[in-house]
Scaffold this motif. Structure first.
Motif, PDB file in Angstrom:
ATOM      1  N   GLY A  53       0.802  -1.206   0.000  1.00 31.92           N
ATOM      2  CA  GLY A  53       0.000   0.000   0.000  1.00 31.92           C
ATOM      3  C   GLY A  53       0.838   1.261   0.000  1.00 31.92           C
ATOM      4  O   GLY A  53       2.019   1.260  -0.358  1.00 31.92           O
ATOM      5  N   THR A  54       0.217   2.341   0.416  1.00 30.05           N
ATOM      6  CA  THR A  54       0.846   3.657   0.407  1.00 30.05           C
ATOM      7  C   THR A  54       2.048   3.716   1.354  1.00 30.05           C
ATOM      8  O   THR A  54       2.156   2.939   2.280  1.00 30.05           O
ATOM      9  N   ASP A  55       2.905   4.664   1.101  1.00 35.57           N
ATOM     10  CA  ASP A  55       4.084   5.005   1.911  1.00 35.57           C
ATOM     11  C   ASP A  55       5.342   4.283   1.445  1.00 35.57           C
ATOM     12  O   ASP A  55       5.292   3.160   0.934  1.00 35.57           O
ATOM     13  N   ALA A  56       6.458   4.937   1.670  1.00 33.70           N
ATOM     14  CA  ALA A  56       7.764   4.448   1.208  1.00 33.70           C
ATOM     15  C   ALA A  56       8.355   3.477   2.221  1.00 33.70           C
ATOM     16  O   ALA A  56       9.275   3.810   2.965  1.00 33.70           O
ATOM     17  N   ASN A  57       7.815   2.276   2.247  1.00 31.63           N
ATOM     18  CA  ASN A  57       8.295   1.264   3.180  1.00 31.63           C
ATOM     19  C   ASN A  57       9.209   0.269   2.480  1.00 31.63           C
ATOM     20  O   ASN A  57       8.978  -0.083   1.320  1.00 31.63           O
ATOM     21  N   PRO A  58      10.213  -0.227   3.173  1.00 33.84           N
ATOM     22  CA  PRO A  58      11.084  -1.255   2.587  1.00 33.84           C
ATOM     23  C   PRO A  58      10.404  -2.621   2.647  1.00 33.84           C
ATOM     24  O   PRO A  58       9.254  -2.741   3.089  1.00 33.84           O
ATOM     25  N   ILE A  59      11.123  -3.641   2.220  1.00 36.41           N
ATOM     26  CA  ILE A  59      10.644  -5.016   2.336  1.00 36.41           C
ATOM     27  C   ILE A  59      11.259  -5.681   3.568  1.00 36.41           C
ATOM     28  O   ILE A  59      10.586  -6.378   4.321  1.00 36.41           O
ATOM     29  N   PHE A  60      12.537  -5.422   3.784  1.00 35.79           N
ATOM     30  CA  PHE A  60      13.242  -5.988   4.932  1.00 35.79           C
ATOM     31  C   PHE A  60      13.998  -4.889   5.678  1.00 35.79           C
ATOM     32  O   PHE A  60      14.510  -3.945   5.077  1.00 35.79           O
ATOM     33  N   SER A  61      14.063  -5.040   6.995  1.00 33.27           N
ATOM     34  CA  SER A  61      14.863  -4.122   7.808  1.00 33.27           C
ATOM     35  C   SER A  61      15.444  -4.911   8.983  1.00 33.27           C
ATOM     36  O   SER A  61      15.151  -6.094   9.161  1.00 33.27           O
ATOM     37  N   TYR A  62      16.266  -4.238   9.784  1.00 33.43           N
ATOM     38  CA  TYR A  62      16.889  -4.908  10.924  1.00 33.43           C
ATOM     39  C   TYR A  62      17.099  -3.913  12.050  1.00 33.43           C
ATOM     40  O   TYR A  62      17.029  -2.690  11.867  1.00 33.43           O
ATOM     41  N   ARG A  63      17.381  -4.438  13.200  1.00 37.08           N
ATOM     42  CA  ARG A  63      17.692  -3.615  14.370  1.00 37.08           C
ATOM     43  C   ARG A  63      18.900  -4.222  15.080  1.00 37.08           C
ATOM     44  O   ARG A  63      18.965  -5.449  15.268  1.00 37.08           O
ATOM     45  N   LYS A  88      23.781  -7.711  18.702  1.00 33.70           N
ATOM     46  CA  LYS A  88      22.983  -8.746  18.041  1.00 33.70           C
ATOM     47  C   LYS A  88      22.038  -8.101  17.023  1.00 33.70           C
ATOM     48  O   LYS A  88      21.705  -6.931  17.118  1.00 33.70           O
ATOM     49  N   THR A  89      21.590  -8.906  16.071  1.00 40.49           N
ATOM     50  CA  THR A  89      20.730  -8.427  14.984  1.00 40.49           C
ATOM     51  C   THR A  89      19.354  -9.075  15.055  1.00 40.49           C
ATOM     52  O   THR A  89      19.245 -10.285  15.261  1.00 40.49           O
ATOM     53  N   LYS A  90      18.342  -8.263  14.886  1.00 44.58           N
ATOM     54  CA  LYS A  90      16.977  -8.780  14.768  1.00 44.58           C
ATOM     55  C   LYS A  90      16.416  -8.288  13.430  1.00 44.58           C
ATOM     56  O   LYS A  90      16.486  -7.110  13.113  1.00 44.58           O
ATOM     57  N   PHE A  91      15.881  -9.205  12.637  1.00 49.42           N
ATOM     58  CA  PHE A  91      15.345  -8.866  11.325  1.00 49.42           C
ATOM     59  C   PHE A  91      13.839  -8.653  11.386  1.00 49.42           C
ATOM     60  O   PHE A  91      13.136  -9.255  12.199  1.00 49.42           O
ATOM     61  N   PHE A  92      13.353  -7.825  10.477  1.00 51.35           N
ATOM     62  CA  PHE A  92      11.923  -7.543  10.339  1.00 51.35           C
ATOM     63  C   PHE A  92      11.557  -7.612   8.862  1.00 51.35           C
ATOM     64  O   PHE A  92      12.372  -7.336   7.996  1.00 51.35           O
TER      65      PHE A  92
END
Length: 334
Positions: free
Chosen positions: A67-77, A82-86
């Motif tokens: 839908g609307t808005d400039a969102n990515p497909i994958f991100s991380y924190r 340590k890494t957590k994926f979203f």
């Protein structure tokens, strides 16, 4: 000028076990979710899509359009080394059997792996986030997937949510390999008309005065006139979009949908704060008027834009149930 217009998006996340990694790569995210990244170079442009990995070539494809808005497909924190994926799409792909694969095509410039809290929108997004380019991008991806990743293709199912629904409607008039279309919570009529309608609804509810609604609507019409005077401008407006984006959606989705003869599954929520349910009912009326019987019209009662429902126990998500019904429908309408 005040326009009642709210952008919503699905921010579905899957919290993966954290891994020790200072700076993750896209390959790490792809491995975590078992997706492939494919790229096509066309002249001076690179088109990227993400495809669910399968052991064998399936015969069915499901494409989701954001839908609307400039969102990515994958991100991380990153936290404490340590890494957590979203992932910025739902669990729908998990409900598909081995005869299916699932693909998602990122918005222009948003194909990278982003760090949460540091997601910046690139220039490419503003330059290419318009209907014709999105249709080209997804159309090319579908054709590439069918040629390289399917065997004896049977179903090519496209479903889009919000802005993605409008894109899907236009796309289905171009790509004749699409067998089923899901039009989920998309605007049925012209954007600027629906913005105006929301003001009238707010006035009827007593949230704003009749005069304020009228003045807002006149401001919306003035805004629309300014868009068509300079339709290719890529300057960013107060909603974070460009004239080129707005002008590309001048043709109302209902006009694309009534051109189609493939099965269409239209889904709306009665408490939608972004797409007025009042205009949704025009869709079955127009199909009846045109003597067309390829529309299935569904309504999620008491549901918002993303099919969330308020209950005595809190918010309930109906998205997964709606997706399962949608996929079952595609089997019945083969």
């Amino acid at each position: 000028m005040k326009a009642i217009f709210t952008c919503f998006f699905i921010f579905s996340t899957a919290f993966c076990p954290a891994q020790k990694n200072n700076r993750p790569t896209m390959n790490d995210a792809l491995e975590k979710y078992d997706f492939l990244q494919q790229q096509m170079v066309q002249q001076n442009d690179t088109i990227t899509y993400f495809l669910k990995h399968t052991q064998n070539k399936p015969s069915n494809l499901v494409i989701f359009i954001q839908g609307t808005d400039a969102n990515p497909i994958f991100s991380y924190r990153l936290k404490e080394g340590k890494t957590k994926f979203f992932r910025w799409f739902s669990d729908d792909y998990k409900d598909l059997d081995s005869t299916y694969t699932y693909a998602i095509i990122p918005k222009p410039g948003m194909e990278g792996l982003y760090e949460d809290g540091h997601i910046t929108v690139p220039k490419k997004y503003y330059e290419k986030n318009y209907l014709d380019y999105r249709v080209h991008q997804i159309n090319s991806s579908i054709n590439h997937i069918i040629k390289n990743h399917l065997e004896n293709p049977k179903k090519v199912i496209v479903y889009g949510h919000s802005e993605g629904a409008a894109i899907g409607a236009a796309l289905a008039t171009v790509n004749k390999q699409i067998t089923h279309l899901g039009f989920w919570s998309g605007n049925v009529l012209h954007n600027f008309y629906e913005f105006s309608l929301f003001n009238r609804i707010e006035s009827l509810k007593g949230n704003i005065s009749d005069n304020e609604a009228h003045q807002n609507i006149m401001g919306i019409l003035a805004w629309y006139k300014s868009v068509i005077k300079n339709p290719d401008a890529t300057e960013i407006d107060h909603f974070g979009f460009t004239n080129k984006r707005w002008s590309s959606y001048e043709k109302a989705p209902i006009d694309y949908l009534t051109q189609l003869n493939i099965p269409i599954y239209a889904l709306f929520g009665t408490e939608d704060e972004s797409t007025p349910i009042e205009t949704a009912y025009l869709l079955p009326v127009k199909f009846i008027e045109n003597r067309k019987d390829n529309l299935t019209f569904e309504v999620c009662v008491n549901c918002d834009h993303s099919y969330q429902q308020k209950t005595t126990e809190g918010q309930k998500s109906n998205w997964n149930d709606e997706f399962l019904k949608f996929i079952a429908w595609t089997t019945k309408t083969e």
